[in-house]
Design an enzyme around this catalytic site. Sequence first.
Site, PDB file in Angstrom:
ATOM      1  N   ASP A  38      86.104  42.437  16.376  1.00 33.32           N
ATOM      2  CA  ASP A  38      85.557  43.660  16.968  1.00 33.32           C
ATOM      3  C   ASP A  38      84.930  43.307  18.316  1.00 33.32           C
ATOM      4  O   ASP A  38      85.339  42.340  18.947  1.00 33.32           O
ATOM      5  CB  ASP A  38      84.549  44.312  16.004  1.00 33.32           C
ATOM      6  CG  ASP A  38      84.508  45.826  16.152  1.00 33.32           C
ATOM      7  OD1 ASP A  38      84.131  46.298  17.243  1.00 33.32           O
ATOM      8  OD2 ASP A  38      84.847  46.542  15.195  1.00 33.32           O
ATOM      9  N   HIS A  43      87.428  43.125  20.749  1.00 33.58           N
ATOM     10  CA  HIS A  43      87.552  44.435  21.382  1.00 33.58           C
ATOM     11  C   HIS A  43      86.893  44.491  22.754  1.00 33.58           C
ATOM     12  O   HIS A  43      86.758  45.564  23.325  1.00 33.58           O
ATOM     13  CB  HIS A  43      86.958  45.515  20.473  1.00 33.58           C
ATOM     14  CG  HIS A  43      87.757  45.748  19.228  1.00 33.58           C
ATOM     15  ND1 HIS A  43      87.428  46.710  18.299  1.00 33.58           N
ATOM     16  CD2 HIS A  43      88.880  45.138  18.744  1.00 33.58           C
ATOM     17  CE1 HIS A  43      88.307  46.684  17.309  1.00 33.58           C
ATOM     18  NE2 HIS A  43      89.188  45.730  17.560  1.00 33.58           N
TER      19      HIS A  43
END
Length: 386
Positions: A209, A232
């Site tokens: 993430d 991310h």
Amino acid sequence: MTAVKRAFILLLIALAIRSAQGHQQIYSVVDFHAAADGKTDDAQAFLATWQAACSDPSRPVMLVPGRRTFLLSQVTFQGPCKSPITIRLDGNIVAPNGIWTTKPADLLAFHAVNGLTVDGNGEIDGRGAIWWDCYNKRLLGFSLCNDLTVRRIHLKDSAEKHMTLFQCSQVIVDSVSITSPADSPNTDGITVAWSNNTYISSCSIQTGDDCVSILSYTKNVTVTQSTCGPGHGISVGSLGRFETAKVEQVTVSNCTFVGTMTGVRIKSWQGGKGYAKGFLFESLNMTDVQNPIVIDQFYCPQRNCHTEPGGVAISDAKFIDIQGTSSEQEAIQLMCSQSVHCHGIYLSNVKLTWAKHTAPANAAILNAHGTTEGLVVPGIQFSNNL
């Protein structure tokens, strides 16, 4: 007072300080009966060591010795302490290899501890894979900790977020490495919320993430000289879903992104309230990043959100000296709501190309107002109507 006498007094003070440092007490968890076999829960030994060190007024050290492995279930280290305290993490800490609680928890939590330093070559392994389809647990959490330093340690495979900073002030995170598989869910590297004056430098973050996520009620965050990927990217948000957003003065500089979903991103939910302002994204290198530059006021990971009026006001965001490649053609996305436009967006010396394609990268712009200077590739056509 003569110069000689003044120098003599300063010498005495220096010797006193050095003497005090020389008598700095070291509290080893092994001395408090930690088994250090990687199988026995050493939580009580760690707590006993902490209580002794926390009560020492002479800047003590709590030692987790090297070349040993310590199994810990959930442990909370409570402050305040009698003086600043250092945890020297040279050994390795592992979570139980099973479901150890059904309640929200950090594996290691520090609460209301001022002047804390966590330093060493050790590792904290959350053994998170067994949690990724059920409960989410964080690995290392700090709350209400001021003058905090976290240096050199390695965090691995958290069940959810690896390190959280909540209501902390004057924080330095330096030379920390964080790793988890690219497909591990919600395994953010460092999350900063309700905190002021956070400096993150020389970190390597590879997660499933956000490498760094910056949430509401946060001010003065710097991320520099760090690498991100997989993951991310470095994100502000998501903002505005549950509370009024307040984020300002965020700097991301001299960082490298490799194979991430986004590079630098500001993301907010439709219908949110509040503001996010004062951003500098500078001297960044992107390699095969899906969308290197993103402002998204329509954030909805489930893709089933209803259109709502309003939004978090995003302003004063500068993107300077950003180079590299995108893995998608849309290298830049500046997508702002009809009811709350984005203002004060500035791009200069930006060159992003579509990797492995002869066609140029492009940009998507909606309700965003700003200026460009010098080379900006792909080209930006800002909105003219207010």
